[in-house]
Design an enzyme around this catalytic site. Structure first.
Site: not given
Length: 368
Positions: A103, A107, A279-281
């Site tokens: 290889y 190259k 939650h509310p409150g």
């Protein structure tokens, strides 16, 4: 500009193609294994630049090394020469070009052909001897240890490590593409050999450990520092090997009569992110910290924040809502709480500067 890309179906080429497709001034001419070699004469006829990325690294016979690397390069250069025009060529070579193997030899021979083309035609060429390239779309269980580890670990398949101390040199595909495009644009004037930076060095054992930690972070919620350098590139690469059904993962939701609390993300040295509802409150908090700090951001609803100094008894309050983003910080030595003063559920994002430690929570009850 019109450019030819050989090996257009390959890993690096796919990334390059996507980047070039983002531009309106580039027309790409692809060359793949489906093309005949005779097509090269016509394909290069009007191109202004060539990315020569085609190559063979896993052939059935050694002869294919020469055919797919040196011989193809020779035919490409001959086709460019026939045009009578100066067509620069960028060639993706390999660090193995210096090694005595089939290889590497093929190259090196291709490099010689490219340099001869440059000298004979007075044309600039750019040769990149790339180390292991990693990134998205690299083929696993082929020739990239990063791709193999990312794929196998992501899919809960075994990985094989023969020598954990073996050092590998890596370049990230986005950095490669960035350098390639800079060459095409003429911002790199160097003719001949070019380099991609940064080059990362890591042992195979360390590489596997990093990728395993990315997988494990989904359960621990503790993310690795993945914002820069190798970790940024490697983490991105790991995620690219997940299947679509793995794009999400569940979190634990803690709920009571007040609402819910969910931890999203933790860091080793920069705290953690979570959110809660009320939650509310409902009032949450009613405690103080000696050192821990927090940032609150109301995403939905109306909130009343109250603070009282635990020493001087100084009092302060403020209201925020989801329509006008405001960050509210808790200050050490001030007891604090938050109340939903609206008519709908309140959703609040929370960042704390440290991961919650049940053995040392630094949280002391003191209602206002």
């Amino acid at each position: 500009m019109k450019v030819l890309i050989t090996g257009a179906n390959g890993f690096v080429a796919k990334n390059l193609l996507v980047h070039l497709a983002e531009r309106m001034d580039i027309e790409v001419v692809p060359f793949t294994r489906q093309n005949d070699l005779d097509d090269l004469d016509n394909l290069v006829d009007e191109v202004d630049f060539v990315f020569h990325l085609a190559g063979v690294n896993r052939p059935k016979t050694e002869a294919e090394f020469a055919e797919g690397n040196a011989d193809l390069t020779k035919m490409l250069c001959e086709a460019c020469s026939k045009t009578g025009r100066s067509i620069p060529i960028l060639f993706s070579s390999s660090i193995q070009a210096t090694l005595d193997n089939p290889y590497g030899k093929s190259k090196l021979e291709a490099e010689k052909v490219i340099r001869s083309y440059s000298e004979q035609n007075n044309v600039p060429v750019y040769i990149f001897r790339l180390p292991n390239v990693f990134g998205k779309w690299s083929k696993p269980n082929y020739n990239s240890v990063v791709a193999t580890f990312c794929h196998n670990i992501g899919q809960e398949l075994p990985i094989q490590i023969n020598d954990p101390s073996h050092l590998v040199r890596l370049v990230y595909v986005d950095d490669v593409v960035k350098h390639f495009i800079s060459v095409m644009e003429g911002t790199v004037q160097q003719n001949g050999f070019c380099e991609v930076a940064p080059v990362y060095e890591i042992t195979v054992g360390e590489l596997a450990d990093k990728i395993l930690s990315y997988k494990g972070s989904r359960e621990s919620l503790v993310t690795e520092p993945v914002g820069t350098g190798l970790d940024r590139a490697l983490h991105s690469t790991y995620l690219s090997y997940l299947k679509p059904e793995q794009f999400s993962y569940p979190l634990i939701k803690h709920g009571d009569e007040r609402g819910v609390f969910v931890e999203m993300l933790k860091t080793k040295d920069s705290g953690q992110f979570s959110f809660f509802t009320a939650h509310p409150g409902i009032t949450r908090g009613g405690h103080y910290h000696h050192t821990k700090t927090e940032k609150f951001l109301v995403l939905k609803g109306n909130a009343l924040f109250k603070f009282r100094n635990v020493v001087t008894d100084e009092y302060y309050e403020l209201e925020t809502n989801g329509d006008e983003p405001v960050v509210v910080e808790t200050v050490p030595g001030w007891t604090h709480d938050i109340t939903n003063v609206g008519d709908e559920e309140m959703i609040v994002m929370l960042w704390a500067n440290e991961i919650f430690d049940r053995d040392n929570p630094d949280t002391y009850a003191k209602p206002l």
